[in-house]
Design a protein around this motif. Structure first.
Motif, short mmCIF file in Angstrom:
data_model
loop_
_atom_site.label_atom_id
_atom_site.label_comp_id
_atom_site.label_asym_id
_atom_site.label_seq_id
_atom_site.Cartn_x
_atom_site.Cartn_y
_atom_site.Cartn_z
N GLU A 1 172.22 89.66 41.39
CA GLU A 1 171.12 88.81 40.93
C GLU A 1 170.15 88.43 42.04
O GLU A 1 169.18 87.70 41.79
CB GLU A 1 171.70 87.54 40.29
N CYS A 2 170.40 88.88 43.26
CA CYS A 2 169.48 88.60 44.36
C CYS A 2 168.06 88.97 43.92
O CYS A 2 167.84 90.03 43.33
CB CYS A 2 169.88 89.40 45.60
N GLU A 3 167.12 88.11 44.20
CA GLU A 3 165.76 88.30 43.69
C GLU A 3 165.06 89.51 44.31
O GLU A 3 164.07 90.00 43.77
CB GLU A 3 164.94 87.04 43.93
N THR A 4 165.57 89.98 45.43
CA THR A 4 165.01 91.16 46.08
C THR A 4 166.08 92.25 46.15
O THR A 4 167.27 91.97 46.01
CB THR A 4 164.54 90.84 47.51
N PRO A 5 165.69 93.50 46.37
CA PRO A 5 166.68 94.57 46.51
C PRO A 5 167.66 94.30 47.66
O PRO A 5 167.29 93.73 48.68
CB PRO A 5 165.82 95.81 46.78
N VAL A 6 168.91 94.74 47.46
CA VAL A 6 169.95 94.59 48.47
C VAL A 6 170.44 95.97 48.89
O VAL A 6 170.82 96.79 48.05
CB VAL A 6 171.15 93.78 47.93
N VAL A 7 170.41 96.22 50.18
CA VAL A 7 170.93 97.47 50.75
C VAL A 7 172.26 97.15 51.43
O VAL A 7 172.33 96.30 52.31
CB VAL A 7 169.96 98.06 51.78
N ALA A 8 173.33 97.82 51.01
CA ALA A 8 174.64 97.65 51.64
C ALA A 8 174.81 98.68 52.75
O ALA A 8 174.58 99.87 52.53
CB ALA A 8 175.76 97.80 50.62
N ALA A 9 175.19 98.22 53.94
CA ALA A 9 175.44 99.11 55.09
C ALA A 9 176.95 99.13 55.31
O ALA A 9 177.52 98.14 55.77
CB ALA A 9 174.72 98.60 56.32
N VAL A 10 177.58 100.23 54.97
CA VAL A 10 179.05 100.28 54.91
C VAL A 10 179.64 101.15 56.00
O VAL A 10 179.29 102.33 56.13
CB VAL A 10 179.50 100.82 53.53
#
Length: 249
Positions: free
Chosen positions: A91-100
């Motif tokens: 639900e974060c208002e902006t895009p989320v990039v996961a760095a794994v």
């Protein structure tokens, strides 16, 4: 140690998790992560959030030792905390990039499965060893990373999938040597953050609105079976053997 936030470039916020030795989060850690992601997303100056972690692996799920010690109180807290953290990413208002990097297990799948994009190190592996830990859950999120039948096979066996495998399925944007992971995640975030901020937020809301599965409701449904397994005593019996088979091997 804990959850920290930074802003390496204009429009980009990085939320970093650091709970040594393996980033198995205690109850307070899941809530802290949820708060950090929501706060970053609400900032009108933020156009993209990077979710990252320090240490050997991205996330090893919940802190089993805490649950063993505190019992049902910790289990309920972990259930609620995970649900909040996963929802905060989605639900974060902006895009989320996961760095794994390294291992992404259990709760890590919940985070990554709800992210908008994933960049992974070549050493990254993804899996749900829940059945070995006396738990259930996050199949909702694994199903967002791999096809349905593969999700089931991975879930039932506890086997992990590599970053290369997920890249082949289209759920990982890019696979890079581990040392290049922060830069690769920042590069993607930079491309996203170059867009109009208000339009990005509208795009995120629009894409979430057309999702075929309500991830919050679906995950809470799964958690009901986790609690049922605990009430019956089955989960405790399985959890008590966690790690001992490896020690005796």
């Amino acid at each position: 140690m804990g959850v920290s936030c930074s802003s390496p470039e204009k429009g980009i916020s990085v939320v970093t998790v650091d709970y040594p030795p393996v980033n198995a989060l205690p109850v307070r850690g899941w809530f802290a992560l949820a708060d950090a992601v929501r706060t970053a997303g609400r900032d009108p100056g933020t156009r993209c959030v990077i979710l990252a972690a320090e240490g050997r692996g991205f996330n090893a799920g919940v802190d089993i030792k805490e649950i063993r010690t505190a019992g049902q109180e910790a289990l309920i807290g972990a259930n609620r905390g995970c649900a909040q953290a996963f929802a905060a990413v989605y639900e974060c208002e902006t895009p989320v990039v996961a760095a794994v990097q390294g291992f992404c297990l259990g709760g890590g799948i919940g985070l990554v499965g709800n992210a908008d994009a994933v960049v992974a190190g070549e050493d990254a592996v993804f899996g749900l060893p829940e059945l070995d830990r006396g738990a259930l859950g996050a199949a909702t999120h694994l199903a967002r990373l791999v096809p349905q039948h593969l999700m089931r096979a991975l879930y039932y066996t506890g086997r992990t999938a590599s970053a290369a495998e997920l890249h082949a399925h289209g759920s990982v944007w890019r696979v890079v040597p581990r040392a290049q992971l922060p830069g690769a995640a920042l590069e993607l975030a930079r491309q996203i953050a170059a867009k109009d901020g208000r339009l990005l937020r509208m795009a995120k809301a629009a894409i979430n609105g057309i999702d075929p599965v309500d991830v919050r409701r679906s995950y809470r449904f799964e958690q009901g079976f986790t609690f049922e397994a605990n009430l019956s005593g089955l989960a405790g019996r399985v959890r008590d053997t966690f790690g001992r088979r490896e020690e005796g091997a």
